[in-house]
Design an enzyme around this catalytic site. Structure first.
Site, PDB file in Angstrom:
ATOM      1  N   GLY A 148       0.830  -1.195   0.000  1.00  0.00           N
ATOM      2  CA  GLY A 148       0.000   0.000   0.000  1.00  0.00           C
ATOM      3  C   GLY A 148       0.866   1.248   0.000  1.00  0.00           C
ATOM      4  O   GLY A 148       2.029   1.233   0.430  1.00  0.00           O
ATOM      5  N   CYS A 149       0.314   2.362  -0.489  1.00  0.00           N
ATOM      6  CA  CYS A 149       1.099   3.598  -0.611  1.00  0.00           C
ATOM      7  C   CYS A 149       1.507   4.135   0.760  1.00  0.00           C
ATOM      8  O   CYS A 149       2.634   4.616   0.940  1.00  0.00           O
ATOM      9  CB  CYS A 149       0.319   4.649  -1.401  1.00  0.00           C
ATOM     10  SG  CYS A 149      -1.345   4.982  -0.807  1.00  0.00           S
ATOM     11  N   TYR A 150       0.601   4.084   1.740  1.00  0.00           N
ATOM     12  CA  TYR A 150       0.990   4.482   3.087  1.00  0.00           C
ATOM     13  C   TYR A 150       2.102   3.573   3.606  1.00  0.00           C
ATOM     14  O   TYR A 150       3.066   4.020   4.243  1.00  0.00           O
ATOM     15  CB  TYR A 150      -0.199   4.389   4.046  1.00  0.00           C
ATOM     16  CG  TYR A 150      -1.210   5.499   3.964  1.00  0.00           C
ATOM     17  CD1 TYR A 150      -0.822   6.833   3.889  1.00  0.00           C
ATOM     18  CD2 TYR A 150      -2.571   5.223   3.998  1.00  0.00           C
ATOM     19  CE1 TYR A 150      -1.752   7.855   3.827  1.00  0.00           C
ATOM     20  CE2 TYR A 150      -3.519   6.240   3.941  1.00  0.00           C
ATOM     21  CZ  TYR A 150      -3.106   7.554   3.854  1.00  0.00           C
ATOM     22  OH  TYR A 150      -4.038   8.562   3.803  1.00  0.00           O
ATOM     23  N   VAL A 151       1.953   2.279   3.321  1.00  0.00           N
ATOM     24  CA  VAL A 151       2.857   1.300   3.925  1.00  0.00           C
ATOM     25  C   VAL A 151       4.275   1.438   3.398  1.00  0.00           C
ATOM     26  O   VAL A 151       5.239   1.446   4.177  1.00  0.00           O
ATOM     27  CB  VAL A 151       2.325  -0.126   3.700  1.00  0.00           C
ATOM     28  CG1 VAL A 151       3.294  -1.157   4.282  1.00  0.00           C
ATOM     29  CG2 VAL A 151       0.950  -0.280   4.349  1.00  0.00           C
ATOM     30  N   THR A 172       5.734   4.009   2.171  1.00  0.00           N
ATOM     31  CA  THR A 172       6.318   5.267   2.645  1.00  0.00           C
ATOM     32  C   THR A 172       6.735   5.156   4.102  1.00  0.00           C
ATOM     33  O   THR A 172       7.812   5.627   4.494  1.00  0.00           O
ATOM     34  CB  THR A 172       5.318   6.419   2.448  1.00  0.00           C
ATOM     35  OG1 THR A 172       4.805   6.380   1.112  1.00  0.00           O
ATOM     36  CG2 THR A 172       5.978   7.763   2.687  1.00  0.00           C
TER      37      THR A 172
END
Length: 365
Positions: free
Chosen positions: A150-153, A155
């Site tokens: 995931g994009c949050y993950v 980062t």
């Protein structure tokens, strides 16, 4: 690969699918791109930035039927769809990079807990390589199936990995992660709350009861730390289109707090990621020295979200609150590039033995 890489993008109508096509069009080794759509949409009407590209939508079922003529299929689909398609694609001998959440957990029970649904291809979960290239690079060349994070993950993982693998974090305290995503992270289905007129000049918090990426974060951070990690993840959409801004607060182990400094922490990050082309190409550390006095607002020593938009880079900066023994880590990416399409292409490059940076060398806008 004498004819170059032939790629399909299943789910080519959304933001991530459009970004996949944009980046693949600039890739020196990709010779065919087949995006798919569910209906009779016009590719260039949906993605006017790619006007003149010559790409046209195909039907996803037709792509599956001709998968043996392709080299790689990118799945930019909602959760639940990839697990239905992947077995047939792998059977056809094509390599798959899934940008959805379907193969991010090795345990089907963990998927059920996070997404409230049964996994229909649990036998493939243990085979999928988790696609943070900087962490799992050695496993990707042999992989048939890569699961993009995931994009949050991604980062947060890149921002926190040196602290956790270096043994700095006190694991008996939660890791507090405040994350802000651009409105493209909400998808392209119209909702009143995410209209420009609603979001401009505002913030849009969501999923504070427990974001679906928190279990993924805890799973991956625990593996890095060698012990159970609890994550307190708060998320919001900001009044910008693309980008991920994450500020993580990590309590340092008691025996390390007194002697620790920002400079020592920075040295750990440089040790792990290197500098520029001498290390992890797509991870850059802001190690600007502290300027001014104790209360001066020294903005330059932390990364800027604007500095990564349009690029596959993750910029990281940090500081240390010695009064409270807390490290503050700031990590920023473009949610559509490093958080999705860019990292997928980075994984593809490694899977096919290409230069890892091929098609991805552009700096931020």
């Amino acid at each position: 690969m004498s004819k170059g890489i032939q790629a399909a993008v299943v789910g080519g109508t959304g933001y991530a699918g459009g970004e996949m096509c944009r980046l693949l069009l600039n890739h020196p080794e990709v010779t065919e791109i087949v995006p798919t759509a569910r209906g009779d949409e016009s590719f260039e009407r949906l993605h006017p930035n790619l006007l003149g590209s010559g790409l046209e939508f195909a039907d996803a079922e037709d792509v599956t039927a001709r998968a043996d003529t392709l080299d790689v299929v990118f799945l930019c689909t909602p959760s639940g769809e990839a697990m239905r398609r992947v077995p047939k694609l792998l059977e056809a001998g094509v390599r798959v990079i899934d940008l959805s959440a379907d193969f991010r957990f090795a345990d089907p029970n963990a998927y059920r807990t996070a997404y409230g649904a049964e996994h229909s291809a649990p036998d493939l979960l243990s085979e999928a390589v988790y696609g943070v290239t900087e962490i799992n690079r050695d496993r990707l060349p042999q992989a048939r199936l890569a699961a993009n994070p995931g994009c949050y993950v991604i980062t947060a993982l890149l921002g926190l990995e040196p602290l956790l693998t270096g043994g700095f974090a006190a694991l008996d305290s939660p890791l507090h992660i405040a994350a802000v995503n651009g409105t493209t992270g909400a998808g392209n289905k119209p909702r009143t709350e995410t209209l420009h007129a609603e979001v401009f000049g505002s913030m849009l918090p969501y999923s504070l009861q427990g974001h679906r990426h928190a279990p993924e974060l805890e799973d991956r951070l625990s593996a890095l730390a060698g012990g159970a990690v609890t994550v307190d993840l708060s998320t919001a959409h900001g009044n910008f289109a693309r980008g991920i801004y994450i500020q993580s607060s990590v309590r340092i182990r008691a025996e390390l707090r007194e002697e620790l400094t920002r400079e020592l922490l920075l040295s750990r990050y440089v040790e792990r990621y290197g500098t520029g082309s001498g290390g992890e190409y797509f991870v850059r550390i802001n190690d600007q020295p502290r300027l001014g006095g104790l209360t001066d607002k020294d903005y330059g020593r932390y990364p800027s979200l604007a500095g990564v938009v349009g690029s596959n880079f993750c910029h990281i900066g940090l500081d240390y609150d010695d009064k409270r023994g807390i490290a503050k880590v700031v990590s920023v990416t473009d949610n559509l590039v490093k958080g999705a399409a860019g990292s997928a292409i980075q994984n593809m490059n490694v899977m096919f033995g290409l230069d890892e940076t091929a098609g991805l060398r552009s700096y931020g806008l």
